[in-house]
Scaffold this motif. Sequence first.
Motif, PDB file in Angstrom:
ATOM      1  N   TYR A 125       0.836  -1.198   0.000  1.00 11.02           N
ATOM      2  CA  TYR A 125       0.000   0.000   0.000  1.00 11.02           C
ATOM      3  C   TYR A 125       0.872   1.250   0.000  1.00 11.02           C
ATOM      4  CZ  TYR A 125       0.957   0.524   5.026  1.00 11.02           C
ATOM      5  OH  TYR A 125       1.566   0.693   6.241  1.00 11.02           O
ATOM      6  N   ILE A 126       0.227   2.370  -0.317  1.00 13.89           N
ATOM      7  CA  ILE A 126       0.857   3.685  -0.234  1.00 13.89           C
ATOM      8  C   ILE A 126       0.025   4.516   0.729  1.00 13.89           C
ATOM      9  CG2 ILE A 126       1.474   5.801  -1.473  1.00 13.89           C
ATOM     10  CD1 ILE A 126       1.895   4.022  -3.969  1.00 13.89           C
ATOM     11  N   ALA A 127       0.693   5.196   1.650  1.00 16.75           N
ATOM     12  CA  ALA A 127       0.008   6.052   2.622  1.00 16.75           C
ATOM     13  C   ALA A 127       0.480   7.485   2.465  1.00 16.75           C
ATOM     14  CB  ALA A 127       0.273   5.561   4.040  1.00 16.75           C
ATOM     15  N   GLU A 128      -0.482   8.391   2.369  1.00 12.37           N
ATOM     16  CA  GLU A 128      -0.196   9.825   2.453  1.00 12.37           C
ATOM     17  C   GLU A 128      -0.345  10.169   3.927  1.00 12.37           C
ATOM     18  OE1 GLU A 128       0.817  11.685  -0.141  1.00 12.37           O
ATOM     19  OE2 GLU A 128       0.556   9.998  -1.518  1.00 12.37           O
TER      20      GLU A 128
ATOM     21  N   ARG B 224     -16.283   2.839  10.929  1.00 12.99           N
ATOM     22  CA  ARG B 224     -15.415   3.750  11.672  1.00 12.99           C
ATOM     23  C   ARG B 224     -15.234   3.125  13.051  1.00 12.99           C
ATOM     24  NH1 ARG B 224     -11.819   7.576  10.625  1.00 12.99           N
ATOM     25  NH2 ARG B 224     -13.229   8.505   9.109  1.00 12.99           N
ATOM     26  N   ILE B 225     -14.000   2.763  13.370  1.00 12.01           N
ATOM     27  CA  ILE B 225     -13.685   2.157  14.652  1.00 12.01           C
ATOM     28  C   ILE B 225     -12.745   3.111  15.382  1.00 12.01           C
ATOM     29  CG2 ILE B 225     -12.709   0.156  15.840  1.00 12.01           C
ATOM     30  CD1 ILE B 225     -13.531  -0.346  12.277  1.00 12.01           C
ATOM     31  N   THR B 226     -13.193   3.642  16.505  1.00 14.97           N
ATOM     32  CA  THR B 226     -12.380   4.584  17.267  1.00 14.97           C
ATOM     33  C   THR B 226     -12.187   4.046  18.673  1.00 14.97           C
ATOM     34  OG1 THR B 226     -14.315   5.858  17.962  1.00 14.97           O
ATOM     35  CG2 THR B 226     -13.207   6.594  15.969  1.00 14.97           C
ATOM     36  N   GLY B 227     -11.092   4.426  19.265  1.00 12.95           N
ATOM     37  CA  GLY B 227     -10.855   3.942  20.607  1.00 12.95           C
ATOM     38  C   GLY B 227      -9.785   4.704  21.348  1.00 12.95           C
TER      39      GLY B 227
ATOM     40  N   ALA C 233      -5.396   8.106  21.342  1.00 13.13           N
ATOM     41  CA  ALA C 233      -6.702   8.013  20.692  1.00 13.13           C
ATOM     42  C   ALA C 233      -6.444   7.590  19.259  1.00 13.13           C
ATOM     43  CB  ALA C 233      -7.426   9.360  20.737  1.00 13.13           C
ATOM     44  N   VAL C 234      -7.155   6.573  18.807  1.00 11.07           N
ATOM     45  CA  VAL C 234      -6.917   6.027  17.481  1.00 11.07           C
ATOM     46  C   VAL C 234      -8.250   5.869  16.752  1.00 11.07           C
ATOM     47  CG1 VAL C 234      -6.974   3.634  18.282  1.00 11.07           C
ATOM     48  CG2 VAL C 234      -5.721   4.178  16.210  1.00 11.07           C
ATOM     49  N   SER C 235      -8.213   6.032  15.430  1.00 10.66           N
ATOM     50  CA  SER C 235      -9.422   5.863  14.628  1.00 10.66           C
ATOM     51  C   SER C 235      -9.057   5.188  13.309  1.00 10.66           C
ATOM     52  CB  SER C 235     -10.070   7.226  14.356  1.00 10.66           C
ATOM     53  OG  SER C 235     -11.207   7.082  13.524  1.00 10.66           O
ATOM     54  N   TYR C 236      -9.819   4.166  12.963  1.00  7.96           N
ATOM     55  CA  TYR C 236      -9.671   3.466  11.679  1.00  7.96           C
ATOM     56  C   TYR C 236     -10.922   3.692  10.845  1.00  7.96           C
ATOM     57  CZ  TYR C 236      -5.764   0.389  13.073  1.00  7.96           C
ATOM     58  OH  TYR C 236      -4.553  -0.133  13.452  1.00  7.96           O
ATOM     59  N   ARG C 237     -10.743   3.902   9.540  1.00  9.43           N
ATOM     60  CA  ARG C 237     -11.849   3.833   8.592  1.00  9.43           C
ATOM     61  C   ARG C 237     -11.561   2.623   7.712  1.00  9.43           C
ATOM     62  NH1 ARG C 237     -12.022   8.785   5.171  1.00  9.43           N
ATOM     63  NH2 ARG C 237     -10.541   7.633   3.897  1.00  9.43           N
ATOM     64  N   VAL C 238     -12.530   1.710   7.640  1.00  9.20           N
ATOM     65  CA  VAL C 238     -12.349   0.444   6.937  1.00  9.20           C
ATOM     66  C   VAL C 238     -13.452   0.297   5.900  1.00  9.20           C
ATOM     67  CG1 VAL C 238     -12.218  -2.064   7.204  1.00  9.20           C
ATOM     68  CG2 VAL C 238     -11.342  -0.579   9.023  1.00  9.20           C
TER      69      VAL C 238
ATOM     70  N   GLY D 259     -12.844  -4.819   3.457  1.00  7.58           N
ATOM     71  CA  GLY D 259     -12.104  -4.979   4.705  1.00  7.58           C
ATOM     72  C   GLY D 259     -10.800  -4.205   4.722  1.00  7.58           C
ATOM     73  N   GLN D 260     -10.511  -3.455   3.663  1.00  9.42           N
ATOM     74  CA  GLN D 260      -9.267  -2.688   3.544  1.00  9.42           C
ATOM     75  C   GLN D 260      -9.314  -1.427   4.410  1.00  9.42           C
ATOM     76  OE1 GLN D 260      -6.486  -3.352   1.381  1.00  9.42           O
ATOM     77  NE2 GLN D 260      -5.528  -1.677   2.464  1.00  9.42           N
ATOM     78  N   VAL D 261      -8.272  -1.196   5.204  1.00  6.10           N
ATOM     79  CA  VAL D 261      -8.147   0.040   5.967  1.00  6.10           C
ATOM     80  C   VAL D 261      -7.852   1.161   4.974  1.00  6.10           C
ATOM     81  CG1 VAL D 261      -6.800   1.279   7.711  1.00  6.10           C
ATOM     82  CG2 VAL D 261      -7.322  -1.156   8.033  1.00  6.10           C
ATOM     83  N   THR D 262      -8.647   2.242   5.030  1.00  5.87           N
ATOM     84  CA  THR D 262      -8.456   3.360   4.102  1.00  5.87           C
ATOM     85  C   THR D 262      -7.969   4.620   4.802  1.00  5.87           C
ATOM     86  OG1 THR D 262     -10.764   4.081   4.266  1.00  5.87           O
ATOM     87  CG2 THR D 262     -10.224   2.468   2.532  1.00  5.87           C
ATOM     88  N   GLN D 263      -8.113   4.674   6.119  1.00 11.16           N
ATOM     89  CA  GLN D 263      -7.638   5.826   6.869  1.00 11.16           C
ATOM     90  C   GLN D 263      -7.325   5.386   8.295  1.00 11.16           C
ATOM     91  OE1 GLN D 263     -10.339   8.904   8.431  1.00 11.16           O
ATOM     92  NE2 GLN D 263      -9.198  10.340   7.142  1.00 11.16           N
ATOM     93  N   LEU D 264      -6.321   6.027   8.865  1.00 13.85           N
ATOM     94  CA  LEU D 264      -5.902   5.754  10.229  1.00 13.85           C
ATOM     95  C   LEU D 264      -5.447   7.068  10.845  1.00 13.85           C
ATOM     96  CD1 LEU D 264      -5.025   3.742  12.478  1.00 13.85           C
ATOM     97  CD2 LEU D 264      -2.908   3.393  11.188  1.00 13.85           C
TER      98      LEU D 264
END
Length: 189
Positions: free
Chosen positions: A30-33, A127-130, A143-148, A153-158
């Motif tokens: 993957y590539i992350a900006e 959106r999974i936040t914790g 504090a962390v947040s995932y957008r899947v 099932g691919q993570v698109t934002q963290l």
Amino acid sequence: MTLPAPALADDCAARLSDLLATSLTADGPYIAENVNMVAGMRQVYRQHFVSDTHFLVQQLEPAGMPDTLHYNGGAWTSDGAGGWTLAWQMPPEDAAAGMVAQREAMAGAVESATCATETLDGRAMERITGLLGETPTFGPSLAVSYRVDATTGQVTQLTYDYTLNGMEMHAEYEISPAPGLDLPLPPSN
């Protein structure tokens, strides 16, 4: 059947823990900006990941910094002319074990989590936040947040928000799959 609220919360915390424990390369390159705000200063990077131990980091803002190639426990900086200079080296097994240990520490530090669904460009997203307690890398609280993508099932934002040594830190990663990603190898590999 509807589960009671505590069971739903526990399921969400388990989901966050699973995400934290899994390498983002589990689904392929993957590539992350990456945009970081460190004590009010903006830093922008483009990160290309083939695996936890083979990735390239390009600093876009502020400009002028060399690219850094990580490979099997070593880090090489670009000389700007197509060559690489070794910056540091550790045993490859230590580098890999360090990545696993960091993910396990984060997964084990989940204190609370919430899950929700949202729509982005017509696609269903989770959106999974914790909130995490003490971790070796991020200090006493993270504090962390995932957008899947709910379909793939691919993570698109963290995102990460934390305070380290009294400085407020924010890191956001926009993640895109890069199935054909091919990175250079350092000299003598």
